[in-house]
Structures are given as structure tokens and as C-alpha cells.
Design a protein around this motif. Structure first.
Motif, mmCIF file in Angstrom:
data_model
loop_
_atom_site.group_PDB
_atom_site.id
_atom_site.type_symbol
_atom_site.label_atom_id
_atom_site.label_comp_id
_atom_site.label_asym_id
_atom_site.label_seq_id
_atom_site.Cartn_x
_atom_site.Cartn_y
_atom_site.Cartn_z
ATOM 1 N N LEU A 77 0.827 -1.216 0.000
ATOM 2 C CA LEU A 77 0.000 0.000 0.000
ATOM 3 C C LEU A 77 0.857 1.261 0.000
ATOM 4 N N LEU A 78 1.937 1.273 0.779
ATOM 5 C CA LEU A 78 2.824 2.449 0.785
ATOM 6 C C LEU A 78 3.506 2.642 -0.561
ATOM 7 N N THR A 79 3.904 1.550 -1.173
ATOM 8 C CA THR A 79 4.533 1.637 -2.502
ATOM 9 C C THR A 79 3.546 2.201 -3.515
ATOM 10 N N ASN A 80 2.283 1.810 -3.409
ATOM 11 C CA ASN A 80 1.271 2.348 -4.324
ATOM 12 C C ASN A 80 1.045 3.837 -4.099
ATOM 13 N N VAL A 81 1.066 4.280 -2.850
ATOM 14 C CA VAL A 81 0.940 5.724 -2.584
ATOM 15 C C VAL A 81 2.119 6.444 -3.223
ATOM 16 N N HIS A 82 3.309 5.906 -3.033
ATOM 17 C CA HIS A 82 4.525 6.493 -3.609
ATOM 18 C C HIS A 82 4.417 6.568 -5.133
ATOM 19 N N ARG A 83 3.969 5.475 -5.743
ATOM 20 C CA ARG A 83 3.899 5.378 -7.200
ATOM 21 C C ARG A 83 2.795 6.252 -7.800
ATOM 22 N N HIS A 84 1.608 6.266 -7.186
ATOM 23 C CA HIS A 84 0.459 6.927 -7.804
ATOM 24 C C HIS A 84 0.206 8.350 -7.323
ATOM 25 N N ILE A 85 0.694 8.697 -6.151
ATOM 26 C CA ILE A 85 0.438 10.046 -5.640
ATOM 27 C C ILE A 85 1.719 10.866 -5.584
ATOM 28 N N GLY A 86 2.818 10.210 -5.223
ATOM 29 C CA GLY A 86 4.097 10.908 -5.201
ATOM 30 C C GLY A 86 4.885 10.583 -3.952
ATOM 31 N N PRO A 87 6.211 10.729 -4.021
ATOM 32 C CA PRO A 87 7.065 10.355 -2.891
ATOM 33 C C PRO A 87 6.910 11.257 -1.667
ATOM 34 N N ASP A 88 6.410 12.457 -1.854
ATOM 35 C CA ASP A 88 6.237 13.353 -0.717
ATOM 36 C C ASP A 88 4.819 13.335 -0.154
ATOM 37 N N ALA A 89 3.969 12.452 -0.696
ATOM 38 C CA ALA A 89 2.581 12.383 -0.229
ATOM 39 C C ALA A 89 2.562 11.912 1.220
ATOM 40 N N ARG A 90 1.783 12.585 2.025
ATOM 41 C CA ARG A 90 1.637 12.195 3.424
ATOM 42 C C ARG A 90 0.607 11.079 3.510
ATOM 43 N N CYS A 91 0.863 10.121 4.376
ATOM 44 C CA CYS A 91 -0.111 9.063 4.585
ATOM 45 C C CYS A 91 -0.081 8.664 6.057
ATOM 46 N N VAL A 92 -1.129 7.981 6.455
ATOM 47 C CA VAL A 92 -1.263 7.521 7.828
ATOM 48 C C VAL A 92 -1.414 6.002 7.792
ATOM 49 N N VAL A 93 -0.527 5.321 8.509
ATOM 50 C CA VAL A 93 -0.605 3.868 8.635
ATOM 51 C C VAL A 93 -1.199 3.586 10.008
ATOM 52 N N GLU A 94 -2.177 2.684 10.020
ATOM 53 C CA GLU A 94 -2.839 2.350 11.279
ATOM 54 C C GLU A 94 -2.927 0.834 11.417
ATOM 55 N N LEU A 95 -2.628 0.347 12.624
ATOM 56 C CA LEU A 95 -2.812 -1.063 12.982
ATOM 57 C C LEU A 95 -3.813 -1.135 14.113
ATOM 58 N N ARG A 96 -4.672 -2.127 14.055
ATOM 59 C CA ARG A 96 -5.629 -2.331 15.141
ATOM 60 C C ARG A 96 -5.779 -3.830 15.370
ATOM 61 N N TRP A 97 -5.596 -4.253 16.624
ATOM 62 C CA TRP A 97 -5.758 -5.648 17.031
ATOM 63 C C TRP A 97 -6.903 -5.693 18.021
ATOM 64 N N SER A 98 -7.998 -6.336 17.641
ATOM 65 C CA SER A 98 -9.185 -6.393 18.487
ATOM 66 C C SER A 98 -9.227 -7.630 19.371
ATOM 67 N N GLY A 99 -8.292 -8.526 19.186
ATOM 68 C CA GLY A 99 -8.327 -9.799 19.897
ATOM 69 C C GLY A 99 -8.785 -10.920 18.987
ATOM 70 N N ARG A 100 -9.441 -10.570 17.909
ATOM 71 C CA ARG A 100 -9.893 -11.548 16.906
ATOM 72 C C ARG A 100 -9.456 -11.164 15.499
ATOM 73 N N HIS A 101 -9.410 -9.876 15.237
ATOM 74 C CA HIS A 101 -9.079 -9.384 13.901
ATOM 75 C C HIS A 101 -7.912 -8.399 13.988
ATOM 76 N N LEU A 102 -7.027 -8.526 13.036
ATOM 77 C CA LEU A 102 -5.901 -7.618 12.910
ATOM 78 C C LEU A 102 -6.123 -6.825 11.632
ATOM 79 N N THR A 103 -6.250 -5.518 11.772
ATOM 80 C CA THR A 103 -6.549 -4.656 10.627
ATOM 81 C C THR A 103 -5.417 -3.673 10.421
ATOM 82 N N ALA A 104 -5.022 -3.523 9.171
ATOM 83 C CA ALA A 104 -4.032 -2.515 8.783
ATOM 84 C C ALA A 104 -4.686 -1.621 7.750
ATOM 85 N N SER A 105 -4.396 -0.331 7.845
ATOM 86 C CA SER A 105 -4.945 0.591 6.850
ATOM 87 C C SER A 105 -3.906 1.654 6.525
#
Length: 182
Positions: free
Chosen positions: A50-78
Motif C-alpha cells: 500500500l505504501l509503494t502504491n501511494v509512492h507510485r500513484h500520488i508521489g514520494p512526498d505524499a503524506r499518509c497515515v498507517v494504522e494497525l488495530r488488534w481487536s483480539g480476533r481481527h488484525l486490521t491494517a490501513s
């Protein structure tokens, strides 16, 4: 409201190629801390994609937010970025969302007032509990094999002493084969 077992991590960064290995190490450290070591390879690979796609399609200086969430059953990355276009699933390329789909149980995209968010989720069993004591592998003896006797002291010779005036005879104990093992 945040569930009591919920774990969460968020970091904002530029989508430069140099940051991808760094974010992989950060994600791996959090997953180790959460006792989710088996999830390190797929999660790191998905976030890197996903970060590589942001770099490729939006640009190397594009700001992004990476988030991890572990609920005890599901692990979500965004990964959220400021790009206006939602990505399309292109299976022929083997990367992008096709790769995310292969690494996850569910995924999706959604537009936001600032851009978009792409997320993926993996179902996970219970996290490995922290060991209370170091693990020691039990030693076992295969069936039908006698355990080795302890280091043996040479037994005194049976029979009377060579010199009858040397004192009373010492009775020898049972031979090692007659000894009972405790």
C-alpha cells in the motif's frame, strides 16, 4: 468506546521509498509486542504494498497515515492518503489490491474528505500468551529401554580380606543389576 483488549498504533509519514523498510520494522516490533509473530510477514508485505502504491500513484512526498488495530480476533491494517482516486482491483498485474486480497481475509477502500483509506483484515486466533517460566523440554525414555544408571563407584571385592588380622569383612551391597531404581 475502545474495547478493553483493543490494541492500536498509528503513524503519519511521507510515502518515500526509504520509509517502507522502516515502517516494516515498526510494524514487526508492534506485532511481536502483541504476541502476533505469525502475522508479521503478511502484514508487513501488505502495508509495504500500500505504501509503494501511494509512492507510485500520488508521489514520494505524499503524506499518509498507517494504522494497525488488534481487536483480539481481527488484525486490521490501513493506509490513508490524500489521493482523490479510489484504486481499482487489477488482477493481471499481481500487485496492488490483488496482492492485498491474497494476503487478507477481507479488504476495502473508502473515500474520505481528505482522500481515501485502503484497509485489510486478517482473522487471528488468540495471541500466544507470554510464557511465565522458560520452557524446558521434558526428557523421556523410549518404552523398553532402561535408563542409564548413575555414575557407579567400584564395589569392594566380595569375600574375606586378604589378611585375617586386618579387621572385620565388609559386606558388599547388591550388584548394580540387583539395585532398585528410584
Amino acid at each position: 468506546m475502545t474495547p478493553p483488549g483493543d490494541r492500536h498504533y498509528t503513524v503519519e509519514l511521507p510515502a518515500s521509498a526509504e520509509r517502507v523498510p522502516q515502517i516494516r520494522r515498526i510494524i514487526a516490533a508492534h506485532l511481536r509486542h502483541w504476541n502476533l509473530e505469525p502475522q508479521i510477514p503478511p502484514l508487513c508485505e501488505g502495508v509495504a504494498e500500500l505504501l509503494t502504491n501511494v509512492h507510485r500513484h500520488i508521489g514520494p512526498d505524499a503524506r499518509c497515515v498507517v494504522e494497525l488495530r488488534w481487536s483480539g480476533r481481527h488484525l486490521t491494517a490501513s493506509v490513508a492518503d490524500e489521493g482523490p482516486r479510489l484504486p481499482r482491483l487489477e488482477r493481471a498485474a499481481g500487485g496492488g489490491l490483488a496482492r492485498i486480497a491474497a494476503l487478507s481475509d477481507s479488504w476495502g477502500t473508502c473515500g474520505t474528505p481528505e482522500g481515501k483509506v485502503i484497509w485489510f483484515t486478517r482473522r487471528v486466533g488468540a495471541a500466544r500468551p507470554d510464557p511465565v517460566t522458560p520452557r524446558v523440554s521434558p526428557r523421556s525414555v523410549p518404552d523398553g529401554v532402561e535408563p542409564a544408571p548413575a555414575a557407579e563407584q567400584p564395589a569392594p571385592a566380595a569375600g574375606p580380606p586378604a589378611d585375617p588380622g586386618a579387621g572385620p569383612a565388609v559386606a558388599a551391597g547388591p550388584s548394580p543389576s540387583e539395585a532398585s531404581l528410584v
